[in-house]
Design a protein around this motif. Structure first.
Motif, mmCIF file in Angstrom:
data_model
loop_
_atom_site.group_PDB
_atom_site.id
_atom_site.type_symbol
_atom_site.label_atom_id
_atom_site.label_comp_id
_atom_site.label_asym_id
_atom_site.label_seq_id
_atom_site.Cartn_x
_atom_site.Cartn_y
_atom_site.Cartn_z
ATOM 1 N N LEU A 95 0.827 -1.204 0.000
ATOM 2 C CA LEU A 95 0.000 0.000 0.000
ATOM 3 C C LEU A 95 0.865 1.259 0.000
ATOM 4 C CD1 LEU A 95 -2.868 1.086 -0.001
ATOM 5 C CD2 LEU A 95 -2.809 1.015 2.497
ATOM 6 N N GLY A 96 1.967 1.243 0.732
ATOM 7 C CA GLY A 96 2.884 2.381 0.708
ATOM 8 C C GLY A 96 3.417 2.647 -0.688
ATOM 9 N N ILE A 97 3.802 1.592 -1.385
ATOM 10 C CA ILE A 97 4.301 1.740 -2.758
ATOM 11 C C ILE A 97 3.215 2.316 -3.657
ATOM 12 C CG2 ILE A 97 5.057 0.485 -4.824
ATOM 13 C CD1 ILE A 97 6.417 -1.543 -2.929
ATOM 14 N N VAL A 98 2.030 1.729 -3.580
ATOM 15 C CA VAL A 98 0.935 2.149 -4.461
ATOM 16 C C VAL A 98 0.541 3.603 -4.208
ATOM 17 C CG1 VAL A 98 -1.508 1.765 -4.996
ATOM 18 C CG2 VAL A 98 0.045 -0.169 -4.821
ATOM 19 N N LEU A 99 0.399 3.987 -2.953
ATOM 20 C CA LEU A 99 -0.001 5.364 -2.665
ATOM 21 C C LEU A 99 1.055 6.363 -3.124
ATOM 22 C CD1 LEU A 99 -1.738 5.103 0.816
ATOM 23 C CD2 LEU A 99 -2.744 5.036 -1.463
ATOM 24 N N ALA A 100 2.315 6.029 -2.919
ATOM 25 C CA ALA A 100 3.385 6.922 -3.371
ATOM 26 C C ALA A 100 3.405 7.019 -4.889
ATOM 27 C CB ALA A 100 4.731 6.431 -2.852
ATOM 28 N N HIS A 101 3.228 5.896 -5.544
ATOM 29 C CA HIS A 101 3.309 5.851 -7.005
ATOM 30 C C HIS A 101 2.124 6.522 -7.688
ATOM 31 C CE1 HIS A 101 4.426 4.387 -10.943
ATOM 32 N NE2 HIS A 101 3.221 3.888 -11.078
ATOM 33 N N THR A 102 0.951 6.415 -7.104
ATOM 34 C CA THR A 102 -0.250 6.915 -7.779
ATOM 35 C C THR A 102 -0.638 8.330 -7.388
ATOM 36 O OG1 THR A 102 -1.717 5.946 -6.102
ATOM 37 C CG2 THR A 102 -1.211 4.601 -8.060
ATOM 38 N N HIS A 103 0.012 8.906 -6.405
ATOM 39 C CA HIS A 103 -0.407 10.217 -5.910
ATOM 40 C C HIS A 103 -0.442 11.287 -6.999
ATOM 41 C CE1 HIS A 103 -1.200 13.481 -3.242
ATOM 42 N NE2 HIS A 103 -0.202 14.128 -3.801
#
Length: 134
Positions: A49-57
């Motif tokens: 989730l950390g990766i996804v949130l950082a990547h999609t922001h």
């Protein structure tokens, strides 16, 4: 506004996440009484989730509607991780008089989960929490 594409993205991710959680629960033994399977899925889910949130922001004007965030963040990670089972496991430890292991499991899960999320954020390229909080 809920749309069919967003709903399908969440549903597809949730199907994969729930299947992955079931596979881990079936595969990971718990010989010492520590709920390893739930611990693992919760930590892995926090990291992803950390990766996804950082990547999609920064990908869209409304990051909460980003298809990748809906598929992997909301769907997959939402179904992979489980707060309910975690809460029950802590409650069972406490009910059984295993207070130290219950509170230890609680503390370790929260601390390692946050560290995993922050590590995932770093891997995803975020430098500050504001970039991924939306």
């Amino acid at each position: 506004m809920i749309d069919a594409r967003s709903t399908m993205a969440v549903a597809a991710g949730a199907t994969a996440g729930a299947g992955a959680r079931w596979a881990v629960v079936e595969a990971v033994p718990e010989p010492d009484g520590w709920p390893w399977a739930v611990f693992v899925v919760n930590i892995v889910g926090s990291f992803v989730l950390g990766i996804v949130l950082a990547h999609t922001h920064h990908r869209t004007d409304d990051p909460t509607r980003d298809p990748l965030r809906l598929l992997i963040g909301t769907g997959f990670c939402g179904a992979l991780t489980t707060f309910a089972t975690f809460a029950v496991e802590v409650a069972v430890f406490l009910r059984d008089g295993r207070v130290a292991i219950g509170f230890g499991y609680l503390a370790v899960s929260i601390i390692v989960g946050i560290v995993a999320f922050l590590g995932g954020r770093r891997v995803g390229g975020a430098r500050d929490i504001e970039r991924v909080a939306a």
